[in-house]
Design a protein around this motif. Sequence first.
Motif, PDB file in Angstrom:
ATOM      1  N   ALA A 139       0.843  -1.191   0.000  1.00 57.15           N
ATOM      2  CA  ALA A 139       0.000   0.000   0.000  1.00 57.15           C
ATOM      3  C   ALA A 139       0.881   1.246   0.000  1.00 57.15           C
ATOM      4  CB  ALA A 139      -0.914   0.000   1.221  1.00 57.15           C
ATOM      5  N   LEU A 140       0.260   2.381  -0.226  1.00 61.06           N
ATOM      6  CA  LEU A 140       0.987   3.643  -0.328  1.00 61.06           C
ATOM      7  C   LEU A 140       1.765   3.967   0.940  1.00 61.06           C
ATOM      8  CD1 LEU A 140       1.222   5.855  -2.545  1.00 61.06           C
ATOM      9  CD2 LEU A 140      -0.635   7.061  -1.402  1.00 61.06           C
ATOM     10  N   ASN A 141       1.209   3.644   2.099  1.00 57.77           N
ATOM     11  CA  ASN A 141       1.895   3.989   3.342  1.00 57.77           C
ATOM     12  C   ASN A 141       2.978   2.991   3.736  1.00 57.77           C
ATOM     13  OD1 ASN A 141       0.234   1.895   4.081  1.00 57.77           O
ATOM     14  ND2 ASN A 141      -0.941   3.045   5.608  1.00 57.77           N
ATOM     15  N   ASP A 142       3.278   2.028   2.856  1.00 61.17           N
ATOM     16  CA  ASP A 142       4.336   1.050   3.130  1.00 61.17           C
ATOM     17  C   ASP A 142       5.636   1.361   2.399  1.00 61.17           C
ATOM     18  OD1 ASP A 142       2.648  -0.523   4.744  1.00 61.17           O
ATOM     19  OD2 ASP A 142       1.850  -1.574   2.990  1.00 61.17           O
ATOM     20  N   VAL A 143       5.724   2.512   1.744  1.00 65.31           N
ATOM     21  CA  VAL A 143       6.904   2.817   0.927  1.00 65.31           C
ATOM     22  C   VAL A 143       8.174   2.913   1.776  1.00 65.31           C
ATOM     23  CG1 VAL A 143       8.001   4.599  -0.499  1.00 65.31           C
ATOM     24  CG2 VAL A 143       5.650   3.885  -0.978  1.00 65.31           C
ATOM     25  N   GLU A 144       8.096   3.535   2.939  1.00 64.78           N
ATOM     26  CA  GLU A 144       9.289   3.670   3.784  1.00 64.78           C
ATOM     27  C   GLU A 144       9.832   2.301   4.171  1.00 64.78           C
ATOM     28  OE1 GLU A 144      12.421   5.447   5.511  1.00 64.78           O
ATOM     29  OE2 GLU A 144      10.845   6.584   4.490  1.00 64.78           O
ATOM     30  N   ALA A 145       8.950   1.379   4.541  1.00 63.43           N
ATOM     31  CA  ALA A 145       9.384   0.019   4.872  1.00 63.43           C
ATOM     32  C   ALA A 145       9.975  -0.675   3.654  1.00 63.43           C
ATOM     33  CB  ALA A 145       8.211  -0.787   5.428  1.00 63.43           C
ATOM     34  N   ALA A 146       9.433  -0.384   2.470  1.00 59.00           N
ATOM     35  CA  ALA A 146       9.959  -0.981   1.239  1.00 59.00           C
ATOM     36  C   ALA A 146      11.372  -0.503   0.953  1.00 59.00           C
ATOM     37  CB  ALA A 146       9.043  -0.652   0.067  1.00 59.00           C
ATOM     38  N   PHE A 147      11.680   0.752   1.287  1.00 57.63           N
ATOM     39  CA  PHE A 147      13.050   1.250   1.130  1.00 57.63           C
ATOM     40  C   PHE A 147      14.018   0.407   1.963  1.00 57.63           C
ATOM     41  CE2 PHE A 147      11.590   5.835   0.071  1.00 57.63           C
ATOM     42  CZ  PHE A 147      11.680   5.570  -1.289  1.00 57.63           C
ATOM     43  N   THR A 148      13.621   0.058   3.180  1.00 62.85           N
ATOM     44  CA  THR A 148      14.482  -0.746   4.052  1.00 62.85           C
ATOM     45  C   THR A 148      14.712  -2.129   3.454  1.00 62.85           C
ATOM     46  OG1 THR A 148      13.678   0.435   6.012  1.00 62.85           O
ATOM     47  CG2 THR A 148      14.725  -1.705   6.365  1.00 62.85           C
ATOM     48  N   LYS A 149      13.650  -2.747   2.946  1.00 57.56           N
ATOM     49  CA  LYS A 149      13.789  -4.075   2.329  1.00 57.56           C
ATOM     50  C   LYS A 149      14.702  -4.013   1.110  1.00 57.56           C
ATOM     51  CE  LYS A 149       9.187  -5.628   3.740  1.00 57.56           C
ATOM     52  NZ  LYS A 149       7.837  -6.017   3.279  1.00 57.56           N
ATOM     53  N   MET A 150      14.545  -2.963   0.309  1.00 51.55           N
ATOM     54  CA  MET A 150      15.373  -2.805  -0.880  1.00 51.55           C
ATOM     55  C   MET A 150      16.832  -2.623  -0.498  1.00 51.55           C
ATOM     56  SD  MET A 150      14.944   0.071  -3.845  1.00 51.55           S
ATOM     57  CE  MET A 150      15.058   1.360  -2.613  1.00 51.55           C
ATOM     58  N   HIS A 151      17.080  -1.801   0.519  1.00 48.13           N
ATOM     59  CA  HIS A 151      18.453  -1.531   0.973  1.00 48.13           C
ATOM     60  C   HIS A 151      19.126  -2.808   1.458  1.00 48.13           C
ATOM     61  CE1 HIS A 151      21.772   0.841   2.504  1.00 48.13           C
ATOM     62  NE2 HIS A 151      21.639   0.261   3.679  1.00 48.13           N
ATOM     63  N   HIS A 152      18.351  -3.699   2.067  1.00 48.96           N
ATOM     64  CA  HIS A 152      18.901  -4.954   2.582  1.00 48.96           C
ATOM     65  C   HIS A 152      18.942  -6.056   1.526  1.00 48.96           C
ATOM     66  CE1 HIS A 152      17.653  -3.679   6.932  1.00 48.96           C
ATOM     67  NE2 HIS A 152      18.810  -3.139   6.560  1.00 48.96           N
ATOM     68  N   GLY A 153      18.463  -5.767   0.324  1.00 46.26           N
ATOM     69  CA  GLY A 153      18.483  -6.764  -0.743  1.00 46.26           C
ATOM     70  C   GLY A 153      17.454  -7.858  -0.580  1.00 46.26           C
ATOM     71  N   ASP A 154      16.355  -7.555   0.128  1.00 44.15           N
ATOM     72  CA  ASP A 154      15.344  -8.568   0.383  1.00 44.15           C
ATOM     73  C   ASP A 154      14.357  -8.733  -0.765  1.00 44.15           C
ATOM     74  OD1 ASP A 154      16.418  -8.969   2.918  1.00 44.15           O
ATOM     75  OD2 ASP A 154      15.103  -7.480   3.849  1.00 44.15           O
TER      76      ASP A 154
END
Length: 362
Positions: free
Chosen positions: A338-353
Amino acid sequence: MAHEVRGVVAKGKGEPVSVETVLVPDPGPGEALVKVQACGVCHTDLHYREGGINDEFPFLLGHEAAGVVESVGDGVTEVEPGDFVILNWRAVCGQCRACRRGRPWYCFDTHNAKQKMTLADGTELSPALGIGAFVEKTLVAAGQCTKVDPEASPAAAGLLGCGVMAGLGAAINTGGVTRGDSVAVIGCGGVGSAAVAGARLAGAAKIIAVDIDDRKLNWATGLGATHTINSSGTDPVAAIRELTGGFGADVVIDAVGRPETYEQAFFARDLAGTVVLVGVPTPEMKLELPFLEVFGRGGALKSSWYGDCLPSRDFPMLIDLYRQGRLDLDAFVSETIALNDVEAAFTKMHHGDVLRSVVVFE
């Protein structure tokens, strides 16, 4: 009349993003209003949030998007209301020296919407890559809309708007990979894995994926890599040479964009081979190579801008291949959020998840 919608905004350098009310004007001449259906979370958006692109805060983030044209301004002929489109950030001008020479994929004067989207208090927003698509509706130049088959999944199709196109194009357009070639891809995140898929699509005989993360190597294998090298404990240059009869690969793609990975790419290619840089360096990085080796190895050292794509040519073709089952764009969608999950998605991307988290609008 302004449209009041929700969008993801980066207000200051390094600050967590927030979902804000965004005012989007009706399209003026040459513009289109697009109802966004899906938008991928790209590393470039994180670069914007971190101030790595420029300091023109606040930013309206998001740019890997697909949606439906809601309305258009005067003079627009490219699209009409109801068209399903992928958004692109290189709307060609048709008039610059590159366009006049028949090379519009190098257009030096791409354009965006003239009007500004704003916060509720009137503060002007800087849309990421001239798009700004972590928002329910966005305003773009009509040339940034490319009409494609409406049966395509918006979550998958939107990824052609940036990272997946960059990787596919690095192999097919910039690298010129063709049947029987050997290809090595250094860095197998979203862009690198797309380069692997592009090499497979082009008919490469041997596709060597290189990364320090076994998860990413597994993703690359699923997208067409025939061999993998975990370079955390193995010299990738020696390993690529061993896999190519001691010669090196015909095309080596650096999807990381660091001096050390570029040097690996340079020495891992065959004589008269091609190096393609598609990973984005930072301003302070410097590269040093033996000048005689640059001459003596021949071939080509190329940089790939957006996969050297022409959206009007490439997006419909690639969506057709996707619909035929020949290009697995769905494999790049690790999760929908969802739209309000973008910040958490940045963390997953940074960790290569994840390969890609994709915001999907109801």
